[in-house]
Design a protein around this motif. Structure first.
Motif, mmCIF file in Angstrom:
data_model
loop_
_atom_site.group_PDB
_atom_site.id
_atom_site.type_symbol
_atom_site.label_atom_id
_atom_site.label_comp_id
_atom_site.label_asym_id
_atom_site.label_seq_id
_atom_site.Cartn_x
_atom_site.Cartn_y
_atom_site.Cartn_z
ATOM 1 N N TRP A 17 4.692 89.731 -32.942
ATOM 2 C CA TRP A 17 5.667 90.343 -32.271
ATOM 3 C C TRP A 17 5.995 89.548 -30.772
ATOM 4 O O TRP A 17 4.953 89.391 -29.865
ATOM 5 C CB TRP A 17 5.131 91.798 -31.764
ATOM 6 C CG TRP A 17 5.766 92.561 -30.946
ATOM 7 C CD1 TRP A 17 5.567 93.337 -29.929
ATOM 8 C CD2 TRP A 17 7.203 93.308 -31.405
ATOM 9 N NE1 TRP A 17 6.719 94.025 -29.330
ATOM 10 C CE2 TRP A 17 7.724 93.994 -30.145
ATOM 11 C CE3 TRP A 17 7.934 92.949 -32.501
ATOM 12 C CZ2 TRP A 17 8.980 94.704 -30.302
ATOM 13 C CZ3 TRP A 17 9.305 93.813 -32.693
ATOM 14 C CH2 TRP A 17 9.713 94.483 -31.722
ATOM 15 N N PRO A 18 7.083 89.529 -30.348
ATOM 16 C CA PRO A 18 7.378 88.304 -29.114
ATOM 17 C C PRO A 18 7.635 89.088 -27.796
ATOM 18 O O PRO A 18 7.911 88.234 -26.885
ATOM 19 C CB PRO A 18 8.452 87.717 -29.491
ATOM 20 C CG PRO A 18 9.386 88.741 -30.392
ATOM 21 C CD PRO A 18 8.441 89.405 -31.202
ATOM 22 N N PHE A 19 7.283 90.517 -27.808
ATOM 23 C CA PHE A 19 7.738 91.187 -26.475
ATOM 24 C C PHE A 19 6.367 91.634 -26.008
ATOM 25 O O PHE A 19 5.563 91.842 -26.705
ATOM 26 C CB PHE A 19 8.910 92.311 -26.769
ATOM 27 C CG PHE A 19 10.028 91.712 -27.561
ATOM 28 C CD1 PHE A 19 10.906 90.824 -26.872
ATOM 29 C CD2 PHE A 19 10.291 92.006 -29.036
ATOM 30 C CE1 PHE A 19 12.127 90.374 -27.496
ATOM 31 C CE2 PHE A 19 11.427 91.349 -29.360
ATOM 32 C CZ PHE A 19 12.269 90.684 -28.877
ATOM 33 N N ASP A 20 6.524 91.948 -24.819
ATOM 34 C CA ASP A 20 5.374 92.741 -23.966
ATOM 35 C C ASP A 20 4.944 93.735 -24.352
ATOM 36 O O ASP A 20 3.778 94.194 -24.095
ATOM 37 C CB ASP A 20 5.684 92.368 -22.481
ATOM 38 C CG ASP A 20 5.724 91.081 -21.791
ATOM 39 O OD1 ASP A 20 4.928 90.131 -22.541
ATOM 40 O OD2 ASP A 20 6.426 91.023 -20.988
ATOM 41 N N GLY A 21 5.903 94.772 -24.830
ATOM 42 C CA GLY A 21 5.575 96.111 -25.236
ATOM 43 C C GLY A 21 6.198 96.543 -26.482
ATOM 44 O O GLY A 21 7.152 95.492 -27.069
ATOM 45 N N PRO A 22 6.001 97.904 -26.972
ATOM 46 C CA PRO A 22 6.491 98.183 -28.203
ATOM 47 C C PRO A 22 8.155 98.380 -28.272
ATOM 48 O O PRO A 22 8.601 98.399 -29.348
ATOM 49 C CB PRO A 22 5.735 99.654 -28.671
ATOM 50 C CG PRO A 22 5.473 99.960 -26.939
ATOM 51 C CD PRO A 22 5.152 98.890 -26.223
ATOM 52 N N VAL A 23 8.676 98.707 -27.093
ATOM 53 C CA VAL A 23 10.197 98.940 -27.229
ATOM 54 C C VAL A 23 10.849 98.018 -26.168
ATOM 55 O O VAL A 23 10.955 98.532 -24.888
ATOM 56 C CB VAL A 23 10.423 100.338 -26.794
ATOM 57 C CG1 VAL A 23 11.886 100.781 -26.699
ATOM 58 C CG2 VAL A 23 9.490 101.346 -27.964
ATOM 59 N N PRO A 24 11.169 96.919 -26.498
ATOM 60 C CA PRO A 24 11.733 95.937 -25.373
ATOM 61 C C PRO A 24 13.171 96.574 -25.100
ATOM 62 O O PRO A 24 13.913 97.334 -25.715
ATOM 63 C CB PRO A 24 11.757 94.657 -26.206
ATOM 64 C CG PRO A 24 11.955 94.836 -27.467
ATOM 65 C CD PRO A 24 10.747 96.498 -27.814
ATOM 66 N N ALA A 25 13.601 95.881 -23.969
ATOM 67 C CA ALA A 25 14.997 96.253 -23.515
ATOM 68 C C ALA A 25 15.819 95.712 -24.551
ATOM 69 O O ALA A 25 15.810 94.621 -25.467
ATOM 70 C CB ALA A 25 15.318 95.483 -22.203
ATOM 71 N N ASP A 26 17.129 96.109 -24.910
ATOM 72 C CA ASP A 26 18.106 95.627 -25.693
ATOM 73 C C ASP A 26 18.669 94.278 -25.252
ATOM 74 O O ASP A 26 18.989 93.624 -26.112
ATOM 75 C CB ASP A 26 19.383 96.625 -25.755
ATOM 76 C CG ASP A 26 19.334 97.965 -26.151
ATOM 77 O OD1 ASP A 26 18.097 97.947 -27.196
ATOM 78 O OD2 ASP A 26 20.029 98.742 -25.937
ATOM 79 N N SER A 27 18.513 93.879 -24.206
ATOM 80 C CA SER A 27 19.017 92.458 -23.658
ATOM 81 C C SER A 27 17.869 91.621 -24.343
ATOM 82 O O SER A 27 18.313 90.594 -24.528
ATOM 83 C CB SER A 27 18.948 92.589 -22.175
ATOM 84 O OG SER A 27 17.720 93.126 -21.432
ATOM 85 N N GLU A 28 16.673 91.886 -24.259
ATOM 86 C CA GLU A 28 15.536 90.937 -24.816
ATOM 87 C C GLU A 28 15.903 90.863 -26.146
ATOM 88 O O GLU A 28 15.642 89.850 -26.809
ATOM 89 C CB GLU A 28 14.302 91.712 -24.519
ATOM 90 C CG GLU A 28 13.762 91.633 -23.169
ATOM 91 C CD GLU A 28 12.397 91.980 -22.973
ATOM 92 O OE1 GLU A 28 11.614 91.458 -23.188
ATOM 93 O OE2 GLU A 28 12.228 93.292 -22.736
ATOM 94 N N LEU A 29 16.266 91.822 -27.023
ATOM 95 C CA LEU A 29 16.525 91.683 -28.504
ATOM 96 C C LEU A 29 17.563 90.902 -28.741
ATOM 97 O O LEU A 29 17.733 90.066 -29.776
ATOM 98 C CB LEU A 29 16.392 93.098 -29.135
ATOM 99 C CG LEU A 29 15.320 94.131 -29.027
ATOM 100 C CD1 LEU A 29 15.697 95.582 -29.421
ATOM 101 C CD2 LEU A 29 14.328 93.711 -30.028
ATOM 102 N N ASP A 30 18.779 91.442 -27.843
ATOM 103 C CA ASP A 30 19.873 90.554 -28.172
ATOM 104 C C ASP A 30 19.617 89.005 -27.910
ATOM 105 O O ASP A 30 20.237 88.204 -28.390
ATOM 106 C CB ASP A 30 20.982 91.222 -27.161
ATOM 107 C CG ASP A 30 21.480 92.263 -27.415
ATOM 108 O OD1 ASP A 30 21.262 92.792 -28.393
ATOM 109 O OD2 ASP A 30 22.090 93.169 -26.554
ATOM 110 N N ALA A 31 18.897 88.607 -26.655
ATOM 111 C CA ALA A 31 18.632 87.195 -26.453
ATOM 112 C C ALA A 31 18.043 86.349 -27.470
ATOM 113 O O ALA A 31 18.176 85.357 -28.041
ATOM 114 C CB ALA A 31 17.851 87.257 -25.281
ATOM 115 N N LEU A 32 16.842 87.104 -28.270
ATOM 116 C CA LEU A 32 16.329 86.488 -29.285
ATOM 117 C C LEU A 32 16.978 86.261 -30.449
ATOM 118 O O LEU A 32 17.082 85.491 -31.286
ATOM 119 C CB LEU A 32 15.017 87.450 -29.592
ATOM 120 C CG LEU A 32 14.259 86.851 -30.742
ATOM 121 C CD1 LEU A 32 13.909 85.263 -30.383
ATOM 122 C CD2 LEU A 32 13.056 87.737 -30.990
ATOM 123 N N ALA A 33 17.901 87.548 -30.875
ATOM 124 C CA ALA A 33 18.854 87.417 -32.059
ATOM 125 C C ALA A 33 19.891 86.319 -31.663
ATOM 126 O O ALA A 33 20.324 85.508 -32.817
ATOM 127 C CB ALA A 33 19.373 88.516 -32.110
#
Length: 260
Positions: free
Chosen positions: A38-54
């Motif tokens: 899991w590459p994020f700091d918490g269980p529910v990252p911001a949409d912008s973080e998900l978009d950046a990784l995608a």
């Protein structure tokens, strides 16, 4: 015997680079598939973080073949959220996010670490949370996998053998066994025998050499033999490279030339 497909775990390889640069680095070394914790700091990252990784994965042209559910703060020693009353809510909050990102990226293997033993550990709670994860993952065709870890480095993790992990798999339909050859070998398991008896129950495989967790060829395991056996077995999924490279990550793949 079919040729094995290898993928790179970007949470342990190419850590010389920021996360969003690692997919391109893996592609530059010839890989078309990656996995990650899991590459994020918490269980529910911001949409912008998900978009950046995608976007980083898509731009690199690599597929995501394995993803961990949120397992807590692993650098501090956390090893999953399933089994503790104090962490169960965090896991449940993470399920839909992880499954949604997996669906978006075409990922079909999701790893749920059991969790360290604590004062509020409840095995039935872990099974309940696994069942919730399976229910969420089933519509996208994803499998939830259960992993055994070695007790030398993970002193409070209760699943330290293939037997213990497979007992959990037996209790939750829709799960499978993540066979991490490094952790199992550290615990003294007979890997050729395990491949012969249980490869059909593997949902994913990860590898590193023993005892230092470096790339194959830096330790004691005969990976030419092990991977030949795996290639001839019922297991038909990818093999995740989850090792700490000895030297720069990009220079650590020469051993693959001699593998099936």
């Amino acid at each position: 015997m079919t040729a094995l497909r290898y993928d790179v775990n970007l949470s342990i390889l190419f850590t010389e680079l920021p996360l969003l640069q690692r997919p391109a680095a893996a592609a530059a070394c010839g890989f078309d598939a990656v996995e990650m914790w899991w590459p994020f700091d918490g269980p529910v990252p911001a949409d912008s973080e998900l978009d950046a990784l995608a976007g980083a994965l898509d731009d690199a042209g690599v597929s995501l073949v394995g993803l961990n559910f949120d397992a807590g703060h692993m650098p501090s020693g956390d090893r999953g959220l399933l089994s503790s009353r104090s962490t169960s809510r965090r896991f449940r909050d993470n399920i839909d996010v992880t499954v949604g990102f997996a669906e978006r990226m075409g990922c079909r293997v999701l790893n749920a670490l059991y969790g360290n033993t604590s004062d509020d550990t409840e095995h039935d709670l872990a099974l309940e949370n696994l069942a919730l994860a399976v229910t969420a993952a089933r519509p996208i065709g994803a499998t939830v996998v259960i992993e055994a870890l070695n007790s030398h480095e993970n002193t409070r993790y209760p699943l330290t053998s293939s037997k213990a992990a497979l007992e959990v798999v037996d209790q939750v339909p829709g799960t499978a066994f993540l066979a991490d050859f490094y952790h199992l070998a550290r615990m003294g398991e007979d890997l050729p025998a395990l491949i012969a008896s249980s490869a059909g129950r593997f949902g994913h495989v990860q590898i590193a050499d023993v005892p230092g967790r470096g790339q194959p060829g830096t330790g004691e395991l005969d990976y030419a033999e092990l991977l030949t056996l795996l290639a001839a077995s019922p297991y038909d999924g990818p093999v995740g490279l989850e090792y700490k490279p000895v030297g720069p990550s990009a220079d650590s793949f020469g051993w693959l030339e001699d593998m099936p």
